[in-house]
Design an enzyme around this catalytic site. Sequence first.
Site, PDB file in Angstrom:
ATOM      1  N   HIS A  24      -5.949   1.583  -2.815  1.00  0.00           N
ATOM      2  CA  HIS A  24      -6.671   1.035  -3.971  1.00  0.00           C
ATOM      3  C   HIS A  24      -6.113   1.512  -5.310  1.00  0.00           C
ATOM      4  CE1 HIS A  24      -8.549   4.991  -3.823  1.00  0.00           C
ATOM      5  NE2 HIS A  24      -8.927   4.795  -5.065  1.00  0.00           N
ATOM      6  N   MET A  27      -0.826  -1.372  -7.229  1.00  0.00           N
ATOM      7  CA  MET A  27      -0.937  -2.564  -8.089  1.00  0.00           C
ATOM      8  C   MET A  27      -1.956  -3.567  -7.541  1.00  0.00           C
ATOM      9  SD  MET A  27       1.908  -5.256  -9.496  1.00  0.00           S
ATOM     10  CE  MET A  27       2.874  -5.376  -8.027  1.00  0.00           C
ATOM     11  N   GLY A  29      -4.084  -3.159  -4.898  1.00  0.00           N
ATOM     12  CA  GLY A  29      -5.365  -2.504  -4.590  1.00  0.00           C
ATOM     13  C   GLY A  29      -6.228  -2.385  -5.839  1.00  0.00           C
ATOM     14  N   SER A 119       4.242  -9.877   3.646  1.00  0.00           N
ATOM     15  CA  SER A 119       5.167 -10.142   2.536  1.00  0.00           C
ATOM     16  C   SER A 119       6.051 -11.328   2.914  1.00  0.00           C
ATOM     17  CB  SER A 119       6.039  -8.901   2.325  1.00  0.00           C
ATOM     18  OG  SER A 119       7.219  -9.249   1.660  1.00  0.00           O
ATOM     19  N   TYR A 148      11.421  -3.137   6.696  1.00  0.00           N
ATOM     20  CA  TYR A 148      10.125  -3.455   6.080  1.00  0.00           C
ATOM     21  C   TYR A 148       9.590  -4.766   6.662  1.00  0.00           C
ATOM     22  CZ  TYR A 148       7.087  -4.778   2.067  1.00  0.00           C
ATOM     23  OH  TYR A 148       6.053  -5.164   1.244  1.00  0.00           O
ATOM     24  N   PRO A 175       2.202 -12.880   0.537  1.00  0.00           N
ATOM     25  CA  PRO A 175       2.482 -13.189  -0.870  1.00  0.00           C
ATOM     26  C   PRO A 175       3.976 -13.131  -1.177  1.00  0.00           C
ATOM     27  CG  PRO A 175       1.538 -10.966  -0.652  1.00  0.00           C
ATOM     28  CD  PRO A 175       1.853 -11.466   0.732  1.00  0.00           C
ATOM     29  N   ASN A 177       6.872 -12.193  -4.475  1.00  0.00           N
ATOM     30  CA  ASN A 177       6.984 -11.040  -5.378  1.00  0.00           C
ATOM     31  C   ASN A 177       5.766 -10.992  -6.282  1.00  0.00           C
ATOM     32  OD1 ASN A 177       9.791  -9.777  -5.256  1.00  0.00           O
ATOM     33  ND2 ASN A 177      10.222 -11.969  -5.228  1.00  0.00           N
ATOM     34  N   ARG A 221      13.412 -17.144  -6.890  1.00  0.00           N
ATOM     35  CA  ARG A 221      12.295 -16.286  -6.510  1.00  0.00           C
ATOM     36  C   ARG A 221      10.982 -16.878  -6.998  1.00  0.00           C
ATOM     37  NH1 ARG A 221      15.505 -14.803  -3.662  1.00  0.00           N
ATOM     38  NH2 ARG A 221      16.501 -12.772  -3.416  1.00  0.00           N
TER      39      ARG A 221
HETATM   40  N1  LIG Z   1       4.646  -5.554  -4.881  1.00  0.00           N
HETATM   41  C1  LIG Z   1       5.097  -6.678  -4.349  1.00  0.00           C
HETATM   42  O1  LIG Z   1       5.902  -7.410  -4.954  1.00  0.00           O
HETATM   43  C2  LIG Z   1       4.629  -7.103  -2.978  1.00  0.00           C
HETATM   44  C3  LIG Z   1       5.076  -8.335  -2.470  1.00  0.00           C
HETATM   45  C4  LIG Z   1       4.619  -8.755  -1.221  1.00  0.00           C
HETATM   46  C5  LIG Z   1       3.746  -7.962  -0.511  1.00  0.00           C
HETATM   47  N2  LIG Z   1       3.334  -6.768  -1.010  1.00  0.00           N
HETATM   48  C6  LIG Z   1       2.399  -5.959  -0.225  1.00  0.00           C
HETATM   49  O2  LIG Z   1       1.215  -5.815  -0.982  1.00  0.00           O
HETATM   50  C7  LIG Z   1       0.633  -4.546  -0.716  1.00  0.00           C
HETATM   51  C8  LIG Z   1       0.395  -3.813  -2.029  1.00  0.00           C
HETATM   52  O3  LIG Z   1       1.613  -3.653  -2.735  1.00  0.00           O
HETATM   53  P1  LIG Z   1       1.629  -2.928  -4.157  1.00  0.00           P
HETATM   54  O4  LIG Z   1       2.776  -3.523  -4.899  1.00  0.00           O
HETATM   55  O5  LIG Z   1       0.257  -2.911  -4.734  1.00  0.00           O
HETATM   56  O6  LIG Z   1       2.073  -1.462  -3.720  1.00  0.00           O
HETATM   57  P2  LIG Z   1       1.810  -0.075  -4.447  1.00  0.00           P
HETATM   58  O7  LIG Z   1       1.482  -0.278  -5.886  1.00  0.00           O
HETATM   59  O8  LIG Z   1       2.970   0.806  -4.081  1.00  0.00           O
HETATM   60  O9  LIG Z   1       0.517   0.461  -3.710  1.00  0.00           O
HETATM   61  C9  LIG Z   1       0.550   0.918  -2.378  1.00  0.00           C
HETATM   62  C10 LIG Z   1      -0.623   1.850  -2.193  1.00  0.00           C
HETATM   63  O10 LIG Z   1      -0.580   2.343  -0.842  1.00  0.00           O
HETATM   64  C11 LIG Z   1      -0.845   3.726  -0.880  1.00  0.00           C
HETATM   65  N3  LIG Z   1      -0.253   4.409   0.249  1.00  0.00           N
HETATM   66  C12 LIG Z   1       1.034   4.347   0.694  1.00  0.00           C
HETATM   67  N4  LIG Z   1       1.198   5.156   1.742  1.00  0.00           N
HETATM   68  C13 LIG Z   1       0.000   5.761   1.967  1.00  0.00           C
HETATM   69  C14 LIG Z   1      -0.466   6.714   2.917  1.00  0.00           C
HETATM   70  N5  LIG Z   1       0.343   7.222   3.865  1.00  0.00           N
HETATM   71  N6  LIG Z   1      -1.756   7.109   2.844  1.00  0.00           N
HETATM   72  C15 LIG Z   1      -2.571   6.612   1.881  1.00  0.00           C
HETATM   73  N7  LIG Z   1      -2.204   5.705   0.977  1.00  0.00           N
HETATM   74  C16 LIG Z   1      -0.930   5.286   1.012  1.00  0.00           C
HETATM   75  C17 LIG Z   1      -0.214   4.211  -2.176  1.00  0.00           C
HETATM   76  O11 LIG Z   1      -0.771   5.449  -2.515  1.00  0.00           O
HETATM   77  P3  LIG Z   1      -0.219   6.333  -3.744  1.00  0.00           P
HETATM   78  O12 LIG Z   1      -0.859   5.696  -4.954  1.00  0.00           O
HETATM   79  O13 LIG Z   1      -0.686   7.698  -3.470  1.00  0.00           O
HETATM   80  O14 LIG Z   1       1.277   6.186  -3.702  1.00  0.00           O
HETATM   81  C18 LIG Z   1      -0.591   3.064  -3.119  1.00  0.00           C
HETATM   82  O15 LIG Z   1      -1.874   3.269  -3.660  1.00  0.00           O
HETATM   83  C19 LIG Z   1       1.562  -3.827   0.236  1.00  0.00           C
HETATM   84  O16 LIG Z   1       1.086  -3.991   1.553  1.00  0.00           O
HETATM   85  C20 LIG Z   1       2.877  -4.556   0.058  1.00  0.00           C
HETATM   86  O17 LIG Z   1       3.667  -4.478   1.225  1.00  0.00           O
HETATM   87  C21 LIG Z   1       3.745  -6.329  -2.242  1.00  0.00           C
END
Ligand SMILES: NC(=O)c1ccc[n+]([C@@H]2O[C@H](COP(=O)([O-])OP(=O)(O)OC[C@H]3O[C@@H](n4cnc5c(N)ncnc54)[C@H](OP(=O)(O)O)[C@@H]3O)[C@@H](O)[C@H]2O)c1
Length: 328
Positions: A24, A27, A29, A119, A148, A175, A177, A221
């Site tokens: 949470h 980004m 969350g 993803s 990944y 989703p 990017n 993209r």
């Molecule tokens: N960003 C993109 O472009 C994108 C695109 C497609 C899909 N997604 C998917 O969307 C989801 C969210 O992505 P996001 O960009 O929001 O990622 P993010 O900002 O990196 O957030 C990931 C969260 O997961 C937490 N986390 C990771 N490992 C953990 C662990 N071992 N225990 C507890 N918490 C943990 C992180 O905690 P910390 O805050 O402590 O690091 C962070 O709060 C992911 O599943 C990602 O694969 C993202």
Amino acid sequence: MNEIISTKNSTFSFAGKRTWITGHRGMLGSALVRSLSKEGANLLLASRQELDLSNQSAVHDWVDQNRPELIFHVGAKVGGIHANATYPADFLYGNLMIQTNVIDAAHHYGVKKLVFVASNCIYPAIAAQPISEDSIMTGPLENNIRSYAISKIAGIELCRAYRKQYGCNFISVIPPNLYGPGDNYHLQHSHVVAGILRRAHEAKQAGKREFVVWGDGTPRREILYVDDVAEAMKCLMAAPMTHDMFNVGCGYDFSIAELANLIAEVVGFEGSVVYDTSKPNGTMGKLLDNSRIQAIGWRPKVDEKTGLQNAYKDFLSLLETPNRSSRL
Ligand SMILES: NC(=O)c1ccc[n+]([C@@H]2O[C@H](COP(=O)([O-])OP(=O)(O)OC[C@H]3O[C@@H](n4cnc5c(N)ncnc54)[C@H](OP(=O)(O)O)[C@@H]3O)[C@@H](O)[C@H]2O)c1
């Protein structure tokens, strides 16, 4: 091939529902937290320090004690192409552990519905555009992000397997990017939008006449503002289960060159973009077919110009924080 599932219609409210958002503080969350707070959901949140999702017994104990009814499983190890190519073992092992623990605990403690975030990298590197959900596992994956991608395919399959064997209401969203407030602008860990945005800003600040973008600028993209993805996930959580996986995209894409020019305009960089063709292009196209989620009634609301302006504001506010953020 993904299965079609039919359930009867129902009305739905998040008010008072015990809702766990993993990851949470990230980004996506935090976008879900912003949105679900307004709906009066009873949010269950645990930081990484409070609960390491890769620790199986800790996850089971936490779910036992907190008994969520709904789970948005967002937490994962996330990074751009460089991070994925450099740390493939961490991406594969970390994400397999995290999602397996959360999905299994959700089944064990009778969670009513779980939405897992995958993803667009789950789809073959070469796929007919726009890419439909049925394209999963029909061809080889893009090499740099294979670990990944395989972890995310395993997550989708785990949701399916628990539904098939135990009748669990677990579904997956795919989703493209993401970008927006809360993004990671780290030079080596960022995704396409955040990485270009930072380079454009730094070039402007340094009075440079150009900044460099990886590849030749021709790959296309699709990008989606993070609040739109959060709304799509809420929509799918509330909707009767018609399918077990849903692409969540806006339905159009940009070439990297178009995206770089758009970002440069938002940042106010007036020089030119140059392309480093010694760096990989990655997949040439990744446009998602969004007809399945459109049939549920979801549409994105934030146009790219507005979304990128919000992202730039977020980046500028990070630069002003006294302690250097890990997002920089
Ligand atoms: N960003 C993109 O472009 C994108 C695109 C497609 C899909 N997604 C998917 O969307 C989801 C969210 O992505 P996001 O960009 O929001 O990622 P993010 O900002 O990196 O957030 C990931 C969260 O997961 C937490 N986390 C990771 N490992 C953990 C662990 N071992 N225990 C507890 N918490 C943990 C992180 O905690 P910390 O805050 O402590 O690091 C962070 O709060 C992911 O599943 C990602 O694969 C993202």
